[in-house]
Design a protein around this motif. Structure first.
Motif, mmCIF file in Angstrom:
data_model
loop_
_atom_site.group_PDB
_atom_site.id
_atom_site.type_symbol
_atom_site.label_atom_id
_atom_site.label_comp_id
_atom_site.label_asym_id
_atom_site.label_seq_id
_atom_site.Cartn_x
_atom_site.Cartn_y
_atom_site.Cartn_z
ATOM 1 N N THR A 1 0.869 -1.175 -0.071
ATOM 2 C CA THR A 1 -0.117 -0.036 0.056
ATOM 3 C C THR A 1 0.528 1.216 0.117
ATOM 4 O OG1 THR A 1 -1.586 -1.200 1.347
ATOM 5 C CG2 THR A 1 -1.852 1.334 1.198
ATOM 6 N N SER A 2 1.764 1.302 0.735
ATOM 7 C CA SER A 2 2.826 2.402 0.896
ATOM 8 C C SER A 2 3.569 2.694 -0.442
ATOM 9 C CB SER A 2 3.812 2.194 2.135
ATOM 10 O OG SER A 2 4.510 3.473 2.505
ATOM 11 N N CYS B 1 0.639 3.491 -3.167
ATOM 12 C CA CYS B 1 0.066 5.077 -2.987
ATOM 13 C C CYS B 1 1.257 5.981 -2.873
ATOM 14 C CB CYS B 1 -0.748 5.132 -1.598
ATOM 15 S SG CYS B 1 -2.178 3.763 -1.608
ATOM 16 N N THR C 1 3.719 6.546 -0.597
ATOM 17 C CA THR C 1 3.558 7.265 0.374
ATOM 18 C C THR C 1 5.251 7.158 0.992
ATOM 19 O OG1 THR C 1 1.352 6.664 0.887
ATOM 20 C CG2 THR C 1 2.875 7.011 2.686
ATOM 21 N N GLY D 1 2.025 2.478 -9.283
ATOM 22 C CA GLY D 1 1.226 3.598 -8.286
ATOM 23 C C GLY D 1 1.398 5.068 -8.762
ATOM 24 N N THR E 1 4.622 15.937 0.100
ATOM 25 C CA THR E 1 4.322 14.517 -0.181
ATOM 26 C C THR E 1 5.800 13.714 -0.668
ATOM 27 O OG1 THR E 1 3.862 14.631 -2.545
ATOM 28 C CG2 THR E 1 1.952 15.245 -0.975
ATOM 29 N N THR F 1 1.877 13.220 -9.171
ATOM 30 C CA THR F 1 2.086 11.679 -8.154
ATOM 31 C C THR F 1 2.063 12.206 -6.632
ATOM 32 O OG1 THR F 1 4.579 12.279 -8.411
ATOM 33 C CG2 THR F 1 3.503 10.530 -9.959
ATOM 34 N N GLY G 1 0.185 13.693 -3.057
ATOM 35 C CA GLY G 1 -0.913 13.674 -2.354
ATOM 36 C C GLY G 1 -1.398 15.039 -1.791
ATOM 37 N N THR H 1 0.072 10.963 1.909
ATOM 38 C CA THR H 1 0.998 10.261 1.357
ATOM 39 C C THR H 1 2.301 10.793 1.040
ATOM 40 O OG1 THR H 1 0.478 10.970 -1.035
ATOM 41 C CG2 THR H 1 -0.806 9.062 -0.333
ATOM 42 N N MET I 1 -3.639 5.656 4.010
ATOM 43 C CA MET I 1 -2.803 5.971 2.792
ATOM 44 C C MET I 1 -3.572 5.768 1.479
ATOM 45 S SD MET I 1 1.030 4.387 3.492
ATOM 46 C CE MET I 1 0.495 2.481 3.975
ATOM 47 N N ARG J 1 -4.314 8.351 -1.172
ATOM 48 C CA ARG J 1 -4.054 8.265 -2.718
ATOM 49 C C ARG J 1 -5.054 8.529 -3.777
ATOM 50 N NH1 ARG J 1 -2.324 9.329 -6.848
ATOM 51 N NH2 ARG J 1 -0.938 8.073 -8.075
#
Length: 483
Positions: free
Chosen positions: A78-79, A82, A84, A110, A305, A337, A339, A425, A448, A452
């Motif tokens: 996910t990180s 997204c 992050t 992502g 971000t 890209t 957040g 993120t 996150m 995103r």
């Protein structure tokens, strides 16, 4: 385009994204048509995260030791997807080079978005995009009429490859003398992609803190972060403006790009002065004047971000931490890209306040009036974003901070920092990420993901299609006192 006549079947009752000429009557095609663009966008990220999580569990050669458990695999996927940068394991030591390459692949997917990849495949196959696909890829239609949005996808990929390639070459030149010309290859490639995608992942355990005095390196990373955070729409428009300018023709930047560029410059310069002043005798102490100025500028750019850090955020002054929280909430620009609630939202809210204070009924800039619907959307986005972050902070306060700990000793600020960083993120942390409980990690994953895909997009994907009421029925007005 002519309106449908009596001899033509009317499509007024069908949503634009469901008018797909390639519908073949199959179950999959029916399911495809039933999804709204918001649902498809959110679903595409869910599928990427699920696939990325499974990859961490089944692919060989990713780890230097034991593999990630399912929750940590989900967190890392996910990180990365997204973009992050929050980590529960050290990317530099926990993963092999192949493992780091897999993380980098997820970052790239992502950062660009699965919809862009789908559009590219359609173009490569030589198929014309349907109205539904154009709806998904042309969300900015009407903002800049001079840009061909079907060509924008190609432009995104061309520019991304060139920017990341150039960034890797420049980082290689900066790192070569320090890391060795062979050892600098992989960090240069990894950090170029991570910086352009505003991901914040690093192959060094302390991020870029070990390179505070390598000023050219920090400048290259900053340039990649800023360019990646401007948004592809603005970048494409700047390219058109440059081409038209060389041909001695007139071209007016859209209000969108004017807000993006103006707000970005204001935030960078203002933050540079503030961060440098606040940390001059703190985390910047012991550096030369030039190093202080460049690291202060880096601290102004990375909170929006990017997630890289050249100073220890756990040692920052309180006023610097608060300013960092504000910058993380603002984030980058739409279509990038990055957040956050976005620079345009921040600018519109500022213009709205300015207009109301001067008694103006409309919000305007550069000789143009902003649509009331856009202003309302900006207000809604900000309110929903603040509410989600507040909920995340509340969950952290109940699951992460021991109830037996005195309030004066509770690391409340570090968890506020964690929630804001996750939702926007960013990836910066005061050191709380690795110590999160299972409940805290699940909360961070949700923050996150929602951050995103976008708060309004997420809400729209979850909401049911509104029912149509014949005759435009509404309830009677009744006012309430406010303020």
């Amino acid at each position: 385009m002519s309106l449908p006549s009596s001899s033509q079947p009317s499509t007024r009752s069908v949503a634009p994204w469901r008018q797909d000429p390639q519908h073949d009557g199959s179950l999959w095609s029916t399911f495809w048509r039933a999804l709204s663009p918001s649902q498809l966008f959110v679903g595409s990220f869910l599928l990427m995260i699920a696939a990325g999580t499974v990859g961490f569990k089944v692919l060989p050669g990713l780890y230097t030791g034991p593999p990630l458990n399912w929750l940590d695999a989900l967190f890392t996927a996910t990180s990365a997807i997204c973009v992050t940068g929050l980590i529960v394991v050290d990317t530099a030591t926990y993963f092999t080079t192949w493992g780091q390459a897999y993380v980098l692949l997820l970052i790239q997917l992502g950062g660009l978005g699965i919809i862009a990849f789908t559009s590219l495949i359609i173009v490569v196959l030589g198929r014309r995009m349907s109205l539904r696909q154009e709806t998904l890829t042309s969300g900015a239609a009407g903002i800049v009429e001079e840009i061909d949005y079907r060509e924008l996808t190609w432009a995104i990929f061309r520019f991304t490859v060139l920017a990341e390639l150039l960034g890797a070459v420049l980082l290689y030149v900066c790192w070569g003398p320090q890391l060795g010309w062979t050892g600098a290859v992989w960090p240069s490639v990894f950090h170029s992609i991570s910086a352009f995608c505003n991901a914040g992942f690093s192959t060094f355990s302390t991020s870029l803190m070990g390179f505070q005095s390598n000023l050219p390196l920090l400048m290259v990373v900053m340039a990649l972060i800023v360019v990646g955070g401007l948004g592809f729409l603005t970048l494409e428009e700047l390219y058109v403006w440059r081409r038209v300018y060389r041909e001695k023709e007139r071209f007016r930047l859209s209000v969108h790009s004017q807000l993006v560029l103006g707000t970005t410059v204001l935030l960078i310069v203002g933050g540079w002065v503030a961060f440098t002043a606040f940390e001059w005798d703190s985390t910047l102490a012991g550096m030369s004047w030039g190093e202080r100025l460049v690291n202060g500028l880096f601290a102004s750019i990375t909170p929006r971000t990017a997630g890289f850090n050249s100073i220890d955020y756990a040692q920052m002054e309180t006023e610097t931490s608060v300013l960092t929280l504000i910058y993380m909430m603002i984030g980058g620009s739409p279509g990038s890209t990055a957040g956050g609630v976005k620079t345009t939202t921040f600018a519109i809210l500022g213009l709205l306040a300015w207009s109301r204070l001067h008694g103006k009924p409309t919000t305007s800039i550069s000789g143009r009036t902003l649509p009331e619907s856009t202003v309302q959307k900006a207000m809604s986005l900000f309110i929903v974003a603040i509410s989600i972050v507040a909920l995340g902070i509340f969950v952290f306060s109940t699951t992460e901070i021991p109830h037996t700990m005195p309030a004066a000793d509770a690391p409340f600020l570090s968890y506020v920092f964690e929630a804001v960083s996750a939702f926007n993120t960013v990836g910066l942390s005061m050191g709380a990420t690795g110590a999160l409980t299972e409940a805290g990690r699940i909360t961070t994953i949700l923050l996150m993901f929602i951050g995103r895909v976008g708060t309004l997009t997420f809400v729209a994907a979850m909401a049911r299609e509104p029912k149509r009421i014949a005759g435009g029925f509404r309830y009677a007005h009744e006012d309430v006192a406010i303020g």
